[in-house]
Design a protein around this motif. Sequence first.
Motif, short mmCIF file in Angstrom:
data_model
loop_
_atom_site.label_atom_id
_atom_site.label_comp_id
_atom_site.label_asym_id
_atom_site.label_seq_id
_atom_site.Cartn_x
_atom_site.Cartn_y
_atom_site.Cartn_z
N ALA A 1 7.13 -7.66 -1.57
CA ALA A 1 5.73 -7.18 -1.50
C ALA A 1 5.01 -7.39 -2.92
CB ALA A 1 6.00 -5.58 -1.57
N ASN A 2 3.63 -7.87 -2.79
CA ASN A 2 2.94 -8.13 -3.83
C ASN A 2 2.54 -6.78 -4.45
OD1 ASN A 2 1.22 -9.23 -5.85
ND2 ASN A 2 -0.15 -10.44 -4.49
N VAL A 3 3.31 -6.02 -5.12
CA VAL A 3 3.21 -4.80 -5.96
C VAL A 3 4.29 -4.43 -7.04
CG1 VAL A 3 4.42 -3.25 -4.14
CG2 VAL A 3 2.26 -2.46 -5.51
N PHE A 4 3.81 -3.71 -8.04
CA PHE A 4 4.85 -3.17 -8.69
C PHE A 4 4.27 -2.09 -9.58
CE2 PHE A 4 7.31 -3.11 -12.73
CZ PHE A 4 8.54 -3.36 -12.24
N PRO A 5 5.13 -0.86 -9.67
CA PRO A 5 4.54 0.55 -10.04
C PRO A 5 4.15 0.15 -11.35
CG PRO A 5 6.82 0.46 -8.65
CD PRO A 5 6.63 -0.94 -9.03
N GLY A 6 3.34 1.18 -11.91
CA GLY A 6 2.94 0.86 -13.21
C GLY A 6 1.95 -0.10 -13.31
N GLY A 7 1.83 -1.19 -12.27
CA GLY A 7 0.56 -2.12 -12.69
C GLY A 7 1.45 -3.44 -12.63
N GLY A 8 2.04 -3.69 -13.67
CA GLY A 8 2.77 -5.33 -13.85
C GLY A 8 3.76 -5.23 -14.64
N GLY A 9 4.78 -5.99 -14.65
CA GLY A 9 5.81 -6.01 -15.32
C GLY A 9 6.68 -7.16 -15.45
N ALA B 1 0.81 -1.12 0.07
CA ALA B 1 -0.08 -0.04 0.15
C ALA B 1 0.81 1.20 0.00
CB ALA B 1 -0.98 -0.10 1.02
N LEU B 2 2.15 1.24 0.75
CA LEU B 2 2.85 2.31 0.94
C LEU B 2 3.55 2.63 -0.54
CD1 LEU B 2 4.69 4.52 2.40
CD2 LEU B 2 6.22 2.53 2.44
N LEU B 3 4.05 1.65 -1.25
CA LEU B 3 4.63 1.85 -2.52
C LEU B 3 3.51 2.26 -3.54
CD1 LEU B 3 7.07 -1.28 -2.58
CD2 LEU B 3 7.56 1.00 -1.75
N GLY B 4 2.27 1.87 -3.36
CA GLY B 4 1.10 2.23 -4.41
C GLY B 4 1.57 1.39 -5.74
#
Length: 430
Positions: free
Chosen positions: A298-306, A177-180
Motif C-alpha cells: 500500500a502507498n502509505v506509511f504511518p506518520g507521513g514518510g520514512g 485509507a484504512l491504515l491512515g
Amino acid sequence: MHNRAKFTALSASAACLALALSACGTGSTPGGDIDGATGESDVTLTVATFNEFGYEDLFTEYEELNDNVTIEHKKAATSNEARDNLTTRLAAGSGLSDIEAIEVDWLAELMEFPDQFADLADPAVEGRWLDWKTEAATTPDGKLIGYGTDVGPQGVCYRADLFEEAGLPTDRDEVAALLGGTWESYFEAGRDFVAASDGVAWFDSAGATYQGMINQVENAYENEDGTVIAADNAEVKEIYETVVAASVDDNLSAHLGQWSEDWTAGFQSDAFATMLCPGWMLGVIEGNAEGVEGWDIANVFPGGGGNWGGSYLTVPVQGENQAEAKKLADWLTAPEQQIKAFNAKGTFPSQVDALESTDLLGATNEFFNGAPTGEILAERALAVDITPFKGPKYFPINDAMQQALTRVDVDQTDDVASSWEKFVTAVNAL
C-alpha cells in the motif's frame, strides 16, 4: 548468543577497532591512491554484501563484459553479521573483500577511519546521487569513501488474502485509507484485524515497528555535537512504550525477532498480516514467502514518510585489486544497474537519473499482485521529510534498544520498565 552478550560483543568490536586503527596502520596503501590491477590481466574480485542487493545477475553480466574478471560473492545473512566481519578484519589489518558493502546505520563509525578506505571521488560520478546520500559518505576534506547503492523509502506490505478473511478491504487504495496517516490509525486497524482473525498477528515484530517510528525522529540518540541523549530523550521512551503496548498489551505482534529462523518461517505459516516495507524488503519477503499468494503493498506509511536503510559500496585499502574494485563499484552503482537491481530485489535507487527513469516509475512486481512498486516507492521517497542524525554511537545504541524490545516482545523475560532500565545501563556504558 544471548542478547546481552551480543551487545557486549558489538561494543567491544567497535572499541577494539578504534584502538587498533589509532595505534597502527594496516600496512596497506593509504586511501586516495588506488593501486591494483590495470584491467589487462586476470583478476578475481571478492564482493561482500548482506541481505538482498539484487546483484547476482549483475555479477554475471559484468563478467561477460570483462572476460578478465571473476567475481566471488560473499553474502552475509544480516547487516549485524556483515558489520561484525568488517570491524574485526579492519582491526586485524587483513581479510576484507575487495568491495565491502556497508549499511547507513554504521557508516558514521567508519567515517572516523577514512584512511582505511580508498578515495572514490571522481569527476565522472559527480552528481550521480542524491546530495544527502553523497554528503553522508564524504569527509570534511572531500574524500568519498562509499558509492551509494539504495535508499529505503517505506510503504506497508500486507497479506490481502488475510485481510479479506478478517473482513477488511484488500484494494491498495482502500488499505491505504484504512491504515491512515498516523501510527494510532495503523495500530487501530491492527486491533480490528486481530479481533476478527483466527490467531494471526498484525505485524511481525516490535523491533521492526519501532525502527519505522524512530526513523522519523531527527535526533533520537545523539546531538550533532556528539552528546548522547538516548537515555534521557522522552520521545525515545514514548516510542518504546507505545510499541511495546501495541505488541504485548494489544497482542498485535507475532513476537518474532526479525531475521531469526522463526521470523523467516513465519512467512510460510501465516504468522502476520502486515509489515513495514522499505524497497529492499520486497526481495526479502518474496524469498521467504516463496509459494505464498496474497502479498501486496500500500502507498502509505504511518506518520507521513520514512526511510529505513540504504547502503554503500566501499573499497578497503587492504585490497590488492583496488583499481579493478573501484571500476566494479562504479558500474554497479550506475543508474542503469541500479534499476536492474530494483527490478530484481526492490532495492530503490539513490541515483538521480534512475529516479527520473520511466523504467523505474513503470516498474511492477508480479509477486506483490502486480503492484506498481516503482511509482509507489517513488511517492514514498518524496514523502520523507526527516533525515535522522546518526552519529558514531547510533548503531550500538540502536542495537541495545532492539535487545530491550526483544526481551519484552520475543523472549518475554522482562517487563517494560526493567527492560528500559537495562537499555539505559547499556547506553551509559558506551
